[in-house]
Motif scaffolding. Structure first.
Motif, PDB file in Angstrom:
ATOM      1  N   ILE A 153       0.846  -1.186   0.000  1.00  0.00           N
ATOM      2  CA  ILE A 153       0.000   0.000   0.000  1.00  0.00           C
ATOM      3  C   ILE A 153       0.881   1.235   0.000  1.00  0.00           C
ATOM      4  O   ILE A 153       1.853   1.325   0.757  1.00  0.00           O
ATOM      5  N   GLU A 154       0.513   2.181  -0.845  1.00  0.00           N
ATOM      6  CA  GLU A 154       1.321   3.380  -1.054  1.00  0.00           C
ATOM      7  C   GLU A 154       0.526   4.628  -0.660  1.00  0.00           C
ATOM      8  O   GLU A 154      -0.654   4.758  -0.977  1.00  0.00           O
ATOM      9  N   SER A 160      -4.886   6.420  -0.110  1.00  0.00           N
ATOM     10  CA  SER A 160      -3.865   5.378  -0.186  1.00  0.00           C
ATOM     11  C   SER A 160      -4.157   4.527  -1.414  1.00  0.00           C
ATOM     12  O   SER A 160      -5.318   4.329  -1.779  1.00  0.00           O
ATOM     13  N   THR A 161      -3.099   4.034  -2.059  1.00  0.00           N
ATOM     14  CA  THR A 161      -3.249   3.173  -3.222  1.00  0.00           C
ATOM     15  C   THR A 161      -2.949   1.738  -2.834  1.00  0.00           C
ATOM     16  O   THR A 161      -1.858   1.425  -2.348  1.00  0.00           O
ATOM     17  N   LEU A 162      -3.947   0.864  -3.042  1.00  0.00           N
ATOM     18  CA  LEU A 162      -3.765  -0.558  -2.783  1.00  0.00           C
ATOM     19  C   LEU A 162      -3.219  -1.218  -4.040  1.00  0.00           C
ATOM     20  O   LEU A 162      -3.816  -1.122  -5.107  1.00  0.00           O
ATOM     21  N   HIS A 169      -6.030   0.227  -6.555  1.00  0.00           N
ATOM     22  CA  HIS A 169      -7.312   0.779  -6.116  1.00  0.00           C
ATOM     23  C   HIS A 169      -7.034   1.949  -5.180  1.00  0.00           C
ATOM     24  O   HIS A 169      -6.202   1.834  -4.268  1.00  0.00           O
ATOM     25  N   MET A 170      -7.729   3.051  -5.394  1.00  0.00           N
ATOM     26  CA  MET A 170      -7.598   4.215  -4.529  1.00  0.00           C
ATOM     27  C   MET A 170      -8.606   4.107  -3.385  1.00  0.00           C
ATOM     28  O   MET A 170      -9.797   3.893  -3.612  1.00  0.00           O
ATOM     29  N   LEU A 171      -8.112   4.268  -2.162  1.00  0.00           N
ATOM     30  CA  LEU A 171      -8.952   4.157  -0.973  1.00  0.00           C
ATOM     31  C   LEU A 171      -8.846   5.449  -0.181  1.00  0.00           C
ATOM     32  O   LEU A 171      -7.734   5.946   0.064  1.00  0.00           O
ATOM     33  N   ARG A 172      -9.979   5.995   0.231  1.00  0.00           N
ATOM     34  CA  ARG A 172      -9.984   7.260   0.958  1.00  0.00           C
ATOM     35  C   ARG A 172      -9.720   7.033   2.445  1.00  0.00           C
ATOM     36  O   ARG A 172     -10.563   7.219   3.311  1.00  0.00           O
ATOM     37  N   ARG A 173      -8.492   6.572   2.727  1.00  0.00           N
ATOM     38  CA  ARG A 173      -8.029   6.385   4.101  1.00  0.00           C
ATOM     39  C   ARG A 173      -6.541   6.653   4.132  1.00  0.00           C
ATOM     40  O   ARG A 173      -5.814   6.344   3.180  1.00  0.00           O
ATOM     41  N   SER A 174      -6.044   7.237   5.206  1.00  0.00           N
ATOM     42  CA  SER A 174      -4.625   7.573   5.305  1.00  0.00           C
ATOM     43  C   SER A 174      -3.790   6.326   5.551  1.00  0.00           C
ATOM     44  O   SER A 174      -4.285   5.305   6.034  1.00  0.00           O
ATOM     45  N   LEU A 175      -2.503   6.435   5.246  1.00  0.00           N
ATOM     46  CA  LEU A 175      -1.600   5.305   5.465  1.00  0.00           C
ATOM     47  C   LEU A 175      -1.452   5.009   6.960  1.00  0.00           C
ATOM     48  O   LEU A 175      -1.343   3.846   7.359  1.00  0.00           O
ATOM     49  N   VAL A 176      -1.466   6.042   7.781  1.00  0.00           N
ATOM     50  CA  VAL A 176      -1.386   5.846   9.231  1.00  0.00           C
ATOM     51  C   VAL A 176      -2.587   5.044   9.717  1.00  0.00           C
ATOM     52  O   VAL A 176      -2.468   4.114  10.533  1.00  0.00           O
TER      53      VAL A 176
END
Length: 237
Positions: A153-154, A160-162, A169-176
Motif C-alpha cells: 500500500i502506497e 492510499s493506493t492498494l 485501487h484508490m482508498l480514501r483512508r490515510s496510510l497511518v
C-alpha cells in the motif's frame, strides 16, 4: 478458551431511545452477545468505548452535534472494534464501508433481517483476518479487495493506493490509519510512504551502503527505510 465461546461485547449508539431499545431487545435473544452499554450521543459513546472496550458497535449515522462518521474521526486511528452503521438512508452505505464497517443496517428492519445480519457479522468477526476486505468504488463498480490479496500500500496524499498484482485501487483512508488497521493481519510499514504484506515478500536484497530492498512475489522492488528494518526482520523471524 476458544474465542468462539466468548460473548461479543456490544455497544449501541443512537440518539433515539426507541431505536436503542429495539436493537437491545433483539440482541438479548442471542446468548453469544453481551450488551455492555447504550449511548444517546457521540460524546457519551466516546467515554463508554474507553471504559467498556466493545467488540462491536451499532452506530447511528445521523446524530445531532456529532454524527457517526465524525465520531470515528475523533477516535483517530482505526478503532479496535467492528462497526455496524444504522441509518434510514442508502446514500451513506458506500462511505460506511470505506471507513471499515462490517455491515450496514437500514431502518426500518424486521426481526428476521436483523438476525441474518447479526449472524453474518458474528461470522466475519470470528474468522481469521485473511478473509477481511475493503470495498473500493471505481466509477460505477464496487470492487471487493481482500486483505490477503494486497501486495503493498502506497501513500497518495489524503488517499492510499492498494497494489494487488497488476491492479491498483484508490482508498480514501490515510496510510497511518491503514497501518493501525492492518498490522495485526500481517502488514508492516517499510518506509514513511509504504506498507507491505509480509506474506508477499520473496526476498530482502542488500544494496549499496547496507541499504535493503524488498522483493515481492511479483518481482516488484520497494525501498526499505533503515528506521523500519528491525521491525521487519523481527516479524519475518
Amino acid at each position: 478458551m476458544d474465542n468462539s465461546t466468548v460473548p461479543l461485547r456490544v455497544l449501541i449508539v443512537d440518539d433515539e431511545p426507541l431505536a436503542r431499545s429495539n436493537i437491545a431487545v433483539l440482541l438479548a435473544r442471542d446468548a453469544g452477545i453481551q450488551l455492555v452499554g447504550q449511548c444517546g450521543s457521540a460524546e457519551d459513546a466516546l467515554e463508554a468505548i474507553a471504559a467498556v472496550k466493545p467488540d462491536l458497535v451499532f452506530l447511528d449515522v445521523e446524530m445531532p452535534e456529532c454524527d457517526g462518521f465524525e465520531m470515528l474521526d475523533r477516535l483517530g486511528l482505526s478503532p479496535p472494534f467492528a462497526i455496524i452503521f444504522v441509518t434510514a438512508h442508502h446514500q451513506f452505505a458506500l462511505r460506511a464501508f470505506e471507513v471499515g464497517a462490517v455491515d450496514y443496517l437500514m431502518k426500518p428492519f424486521d426481526d428476521q433481517r436483523f438476525q441474518r445480519m447479526l449472524e453474518r457479522v458474528k461470522e466475519r468477526i470470528r474468522i481469521p483476518g485473511e478473509t477481511r476486505r475493503f470495498i473500493v468504488k471505481n466509477g460505477n463498480i464496487l470492487h471487493v479487495v481482500k486483505y490477503a490479496e494486497i501486495d503493498w500500500i502506497e501513500a497518495s496524499d489524503y488517499y492510499s493506493t492498494l497494489h494487488s498484482g497488476e491492479r491498483t485501487h484508490m482508498l480514501r483512508r490515510s496510510l497511518v490509519d491503514l497501518e493501525s488497521l492492518l498490522t495485526p493481519y500481517g502488514f508492516c510499514r517499510i518506509h514513511r510512504s509504504a506498507i507491505v504484506n509480509l506474506d508477499r515478500i520473496r526476498a530482502l536484497e542488500i544494496c549499496k551502503e547496507g541499504e535493503y530492498e524488498i522483493v515481492l512475489e511479483g518481482s516488484q522492488r520497494l525501498r526499505m527505510s533503515r528506521r523500519y528494518r528491525k521491525p521487519i526482520l523481527d516479524r519475518l523471524g
